[in-house]
Design an enzyme around this catalytic site. Structure first.
Site, mmCIF file in Angstrom:
data_model
loop_
_atom_site.group_PDB
_atom_site.id
_atom_site.type_symbol
_atom_site.label_atom_id
_atom_site.label_comp_id
_atom_site.label_asym_id
_atom_site.label_seq_id
_atom_site.Cartn_x
_atom_site.Cartn_y
_atom_site.Cartn_z
ATOM 1 N N CYS A 176 16.363 -4.182 -6.081
ATOM 2 C CA CYS A 176 17.226 -2.996 -6.157
ATOM 3 C C CYS A 176 18.566 -3.422 -6.741
ATOM 4 O O CYS A 176 19.126 -4.442 -6.327
ATOM 5 C CB CYS A 176 17.411 -2.417 -4.757
ATOM 6 N N HIS B 264 10.986 4.597 -4.727
ATOM 7 C CA HIS B 264 12.234 3.838 -4.520
ATOM 8 C C HIS B 264 13.460 4.731 -4.765
ATOM 9 O O HIS B 264 14.391 4.763 -3.946
ATOM 10 C CB HIS B 264 12.225 2.628 -5.462
ATOM 11 N N GLU B 265 13.442 5.462 -5.882
ATOM 12 C CA GLU B 265 14.623 6.277 -6.231
ATOM 13 C C GLU B 265 14.757 7.488 -5.305
ATOM 14 O O GLU B 265 15.868 7.849 -4.904
ATOM 15 C CB GLU B 265 14.555 6.716 -7.695
ATOM 16 N N HIS C 236 16.274 6.460 -2.113
ATOM 17 C CA HIS C 236 17.740 6.326 -2.200
ATOM 18 C C HIS C 236 18.429 7.647 -1.858
ATOM 19 O O HIS C 236 19.485 7.659 -1.225
ATOM 20 C CB HIS C 236 18.162 5.952 -3.632
HETATM 21 ZN ZN ZN Z 1 17.471 0.766 -5.662
#
Ligand code: ZN
Length: 220
Positions: A130, A172-173, A176
């Site tokens: 990341c 993953h995004e 976030h």
């Molecule tokens: Zn990330």
């Protein structure tokens, strides 16, 4: 910024970012903006600011370089993310490793208010990093296939099945935007400095790392 920024706060924040040369500084772990659920995007920015922000996110992602970037990673608490993956062979990445990850070139795209849900029970576990946790990677089990919903940058509704490495980027995004970092989902005993991943753990599948570092690999 307060946890509940007003539309005026968001405009000021974006104007301040756009007033500086790209790329934007990337926020690193420890900043509360990465741990606070982002605000749904519903047109708080006018077209010029919105497209300026998307361009800045793309330039910041490309320069890092990374294959995805969420707005909170440049300090903007809106549910926006970008992704783009050239999937090039580079040190530590072989054709075989790309195939094992089902990783191929992905065009640039914008995710507005993305959501995902698992399609099927299959998991895929690979080293993942990341931009907000620089220098480190850890094995993270992700859904192999997800249903992605949300909008694109034109407001078009998205509803699609995403598989393999692009599914990892989507997860993953989107995570976030909910204040979740990949480390929350990672096998923490797999944590490795970039140098070790490059020199020791670049096998197509992280079995050797699991054996040597002592962590479970889903599906084994
Ligand atoms: Zn990330």
């Amino acid at each position: 910024m307060s946890p509940h920024p007003t539309p005026g706060d968001l405009v000021d924040l974006v104007d301040a970012l756009l007033a500086r040369p790209a790329p934007a500084p990337i926020v690193t772990a420890g900043d509360p903006v990465l741990r606070t659920p982002a605000i749904p995007y519903d047109g708080q920015l006018d077209g010029e600011r919105f497209h300026g922000l998307i361009r800045l996110m793309r330039a910041t992602m490309n320069q890092a370089p990374g294959v995805g970037l969420a707005a909170p990673q440049i300090g903007v608490p809106l549910r926006l993310a970008v992704m783009e993956d050239p999937a090039r062979v580079r040190p530590g990445t072989t054709e075989e490793a790309l195939r094992a990850r089902e990783r191929g070139p992905q065009p640039f795209r914008v995710l507005v208010n993305p959501r995902y849900e698992a399609m099927g029970a299959r998991l895929a576990a690979f080293y993942e990093g990341c931009l907000s946790v620089p220098g480190w990677q850890a094995v993270t089990a992700r859904h192999h296939t997800v249903r992605l919903t949300g909008q694109d940058e034109t407001g078009r509704e998205l509803d699609e099945e995403v598989r393999g490495w692009p599914a990892r980027i989507v997860q993953h995004e989107t995570d976030h935007l909910g204040g979740t970092l990949y480390l929350d989902r990672a096998e923490i005993r797999s944590l490795a400095a970039d140098r070790h991943v490059l020199e020791r753990w670049s096998a197509p599948v992280p079995g050797p790392a699991a054996d040597a570092l002592g962590f479970p690999l889903p599906g084994r």
